[in-house]
Scaffold this active site. Structure first.
Site, PDB file in Angstrom:
ATOM      1  CE1 TYR A 175      -3.589  -2.222   0.298  1.00 52.09           C
ATOM      2  CE2 TYR A 175      -2.785  -2.876   2.182  1.00 52.09           C
ATOM      3  CZ  TYR A 175      -4.103  -3.487   0.914  1.00 52.09           C
ATOM      4  OH  TYR A 175      -4.718  -4.408   0.885  1.00 52.09           O
ATOM      5  CB  CYS A 218     -13.583 -19.126  12.125  1.00 50.86           C
ATOM      6  SG  CYS A 218     -11.773 -20.190  12.704  1.00 50.86           S
TER       7      CYS A 218
END
Ligand code: ADP
Ligand code: SF4
Length: 699
Positions: A180, A366
């Site tokens: 980034y 998950c």
């Protein structure tokens, strides 16, 4: 239970600039797939971790300005008053438990494509990030930032920091990692500038230093200022005054940040799957940081063992134990250590299904923790279930992930649970899959559930017990649950991308044959259109047994879906290391015992490959024989007093283990409830409360 005193160090407070973390458990910023469109889902997800003892709980990446968007991937924003209010829900929720809330302010630079705004992405020198992931690819190249652009980003960061303070955050980040914008200034490959922002390391860190300084000015001593920085590449570059440029960066910025959150440079190395990487894998890159600064340091490494955590502190690697995946798999990990309940930790298995959720653009899922992301929308808590109004007798047929999860949830509710499996061990598909290269940690799904079931009353467990209809009628439970799993078929795959036809030959194998120990002789061709881990892992498994193996898939890459779990490059590496040739974009269309015939998916051009056996890893079908008999004998079931029959997991719809666990959990929670439970729908905040608006306006 009392805590082992060796772990006391984990519960010491840590000062971070003007704020103090109540302990060393630090949930680092991580993607959750919960954008500002899901503020209640997000607040409850983060709150659960604070409730479970994480002393610091952070957001995921949070865009500081509309000039950076990661659409269609889910990202948060801190652009306006509505956004402040949405984040305030999370900070209030985290504060209710005495934890600190952190925000990862973020500008994506050239690593995002700004698909929503259509603004050319900003970058130091116009160098694009050329992703090979279909979901990340773009064709709008970045533009070079001039000085006024740099001033703009600094202003947006300062405004973002002020908004963050208004939203109630205690720790405000500058993000210089993972490709980034801040990171792009650090690396000479991205940064070709000849002004004071390019060239020497002192110049390349200037932008990040200025970002830190404007953040500090903006928060005015109320919040700590954290730097999150990727150090993998910089550590590999010799420094001018220090051992590496990473050393130089930390030394040069030590006075500008209150906390260093240090990590790797790319998602596959930062968040690597357990199949290829062990616990604590970041240490060789970040072990020096504490020697270069007196500021606290946090890092991750899929830590689930308190001994490893203590070792990181004692050896001077970290001050704060960072957790993303371990905090998703077990939001109550800190409290379990604190209360001497280490055995109860639901350890992350490192499968990266959570990461795939972000790539899919949905709230986090998950494998180990079926309640992740369901805290608000379904009202599920990871540690608590509603007690049953009436204790009933439940029989579960099948002890794989779905059956074990159902059994555990129902037993916690107080039901009388019997679970039977035909096999010699618990875990269903995992009894074999855990033996495949790199998959041993996946058996934590089974270990955790067996451990907890052992502590519960009214649970009876029977192995080597294949149950038929007459056994079931004799046991006569109040409720019957079918968790009988699925079977692999010999179906092939058509040019229209649908499983079609079947290949019959004595030397055609399925994964079930291999799991049962029926191994092919001679060269074997693995034809994989399941596309997840299994085809690649089985190819490795057979090669490790000395067989000559080749791998063929109609997809563009081996185990193509593993791009979603950060594993794909490592799957290819593993296959190459075992000298398994990979043929992509080909269909298997014939086999005569000596030769397999393949057809190119686009042209149909045929090629022949010598092999003596074929393993088809393609389509699974629910194991439905028992269900079909039950359907016929419904009257007998009724006479035996069996009030309901529920099918769960792979027996309902074959899928990844995460889906089976979720299915088992959901069915148990819904037992005895009328009708189907849909989830609550969250909505974005679009209308700020006046009181809050004033608070921001007063800045
Ligand atoms: P899931 O992922 O949905 O839990 P698995 O395939 O892992 O499914 O597990 C299914 C389990 O069910 C296997 O261990 C299998 O031995 C067991 N099973 C299937 N049919 C029967 C049966 N009739 N009686 C007992 N166990 C069964
Ligand atoms: Fe760990 Fe897998 Fe859960 Fe992610 S999905 S937190 S890797 S168990």
């Amino acid at each position: 239970m009392t805590r082992d005193s060796r772990y006391d160090v984990l519960f010491e407070p840590v000062r971070i600039g003007p704020v103090t973390a109540p302990n060393r458990f630090y949930q680092v910023p991580h993607a959750s797939g919960m954008t500002n469109a899901l503020p209640r889902v997000r607040a409850a997800f983060r709150e659960t971790k604070a409730e479970g003892g994480w002393g610091v709980v952070c957001t995921g990446a949070c865009s500081i300005d509309p000039s950076s968007d990661d659409t269609p991937l889910p990202f948060a924003t801190l652009w306006d008053l509505n956004d402040i209010r949405a984040h305030a829900m999370m900070t209030e929720a985290v504060h209710r438990h005495g934890s600190l809330a952190g925000v990862e302010l973020w500008h994506g630079g050239a690593a995002v494509m700004n698909r929503a705004s259509r603004l050319p992405p900003l970058s130091p020198s116009g160098i694009p990030w050329m992703a090979t992931h279909v979901g990340f690819m773009g064709n709008l190249r970045p533009r070079i930032m001039d000085r006024s652009d740099i001033r703009d980003v600094l202003r947006w960061q300062a405004e973002g920091a002020r908004k963050a303070r208004s939203a109630g955050f205690d720790i405000v980040y500058v993000y210089a990692g993972m490709g980034y914008l801040g990171y792009e200034f650090l690396l000479p490959e991205y940064n070709h500038r000849t002004d004071e922002y390019g060239g020497s390391i002192e110049n390349r860190i200037r932008f990040v230093r200025e970002m830190l300084d404007v953040t500090r000015d903006a928060v005015g001593g109320d919040c700590a200022v954290a730097l999150r920085v990727s150090l993998e590449e910089l550590r590999a570059r010799p420094g001018t005054h220090q051992q590496s440029e990473a050393h130089e960066l930390i030394a040069l910025l030590s006075d500008n940040a209150d906390l260093f959150d240090v990590k790797m440079d790319s998602s596959p190395t930062d968040c690597s799957a357990s199949r290829f990487t062990g616990e604590g894998s970041h240490e060789p890159v970040i072990d020096f940081v504490k020697r270069m600064t007196d500021k606290p340091v946090v890092g991750v490494g899929r830590f689930t063992s308190p001994d490893t955590m203590v070792s990181q502190i004692r050896r001077g690697v970290l001050d704060l134990i960072g957790g993303a995946r371990p905090s998703i798999a077990d939001p109550f990990l800190p409290n379990k250590i604190k209360e001497g309940r280490v055995d109860e930790i639901r350890e992350c298995i490192g499968c990266n299904i959570c990461i795939s959720s972000w790539h899919d653009g949905v709230p986090v899922r998950c494998t180990q923790n079926p309640t992740a992301g369901e805290e608000w929308r379904r009202g599920w808590h990871p540690e608590r279930v509603e007690p049953a109004q009436k204790r009933e007798k439940i029989l579960i047929v099948g002890g794989g992930p779905s059956g074990l999860e159902y059994a555990l949830t129902a037993a916690r509710q107080g039901h009388d649970v019997t679970i039977a499996d035909a096999g010699t061990g618990w875990g269903g598909r995992l009894t074999f899959e855990k033996t495949l290269p790199g998959l041993a940690a996946w058996n934590r799904v089974v270990d955790y559930r067996l451990g907890r079931l052992a502590d519960l009353a009214h649970v009876s467990m029977y192995l080597e017990s294949p149950l038929g209809i007459d056994d079931i009628i004799e046991i006569a439970p109040d409720h019957l649950v079918l968790a009988t799993g699925a079977e692999w078929t010999r179906m092939l795959y058509s040019p229209l991308e649908i499983p079609v036809g079947q290949l019959d030959h004595p030397e055609i194998y399925t994964p079930d044959d291999i799991a049962a120990g029926r191994l092919p002789q001679g060269p074997v061709l693995v034809f994989d259109f399941d596309n997840y881990y299994y085809g690649g892992a089985l190819a490795e498994h057979l090669a490790a047994r000395g067989l000559s193996v080749s791998y063929v898939t109609p997809a563009g890459q081996a185990s193509a879906w593993t791009i979603m779990t950060n594993e794909l490059p490592l799957v290819h590496r593993a296959l190459l290391r075992r000298r398994i040739p990979v043929t992509t974009l080909h269909l298997l269309i014939g086999f005569d015992g000596e030769t397999a015939t393949l057809a190119q998916v686009f042209t149909g051009e045929e090629i022949s490959v010598h092999c003596r056996a074929i393993l088809i890893v393609g389509l699974r079908r629910p194991r439905s024989a028992l269900r079909e008999v039950l359907d016929v004998r419904q009257a007998d079931l009724k006479a035996a007093g069996i009030a309901s029959v529920t099918t769960i997991g792979d027996a309902l719809a074959p899928g990844a283990i995460a889906h089976a666990v979720h299915s088992g959990h959901k069915a148990a929670r819904e037992l005895g409830r009328d009708g189907r439970e849909l989830y609550r729908r969250d909505t974005a905040i679009t209308d700020c409360e006046p009181g809050f608006e004033r608070a921001y306006a007063a800045e």
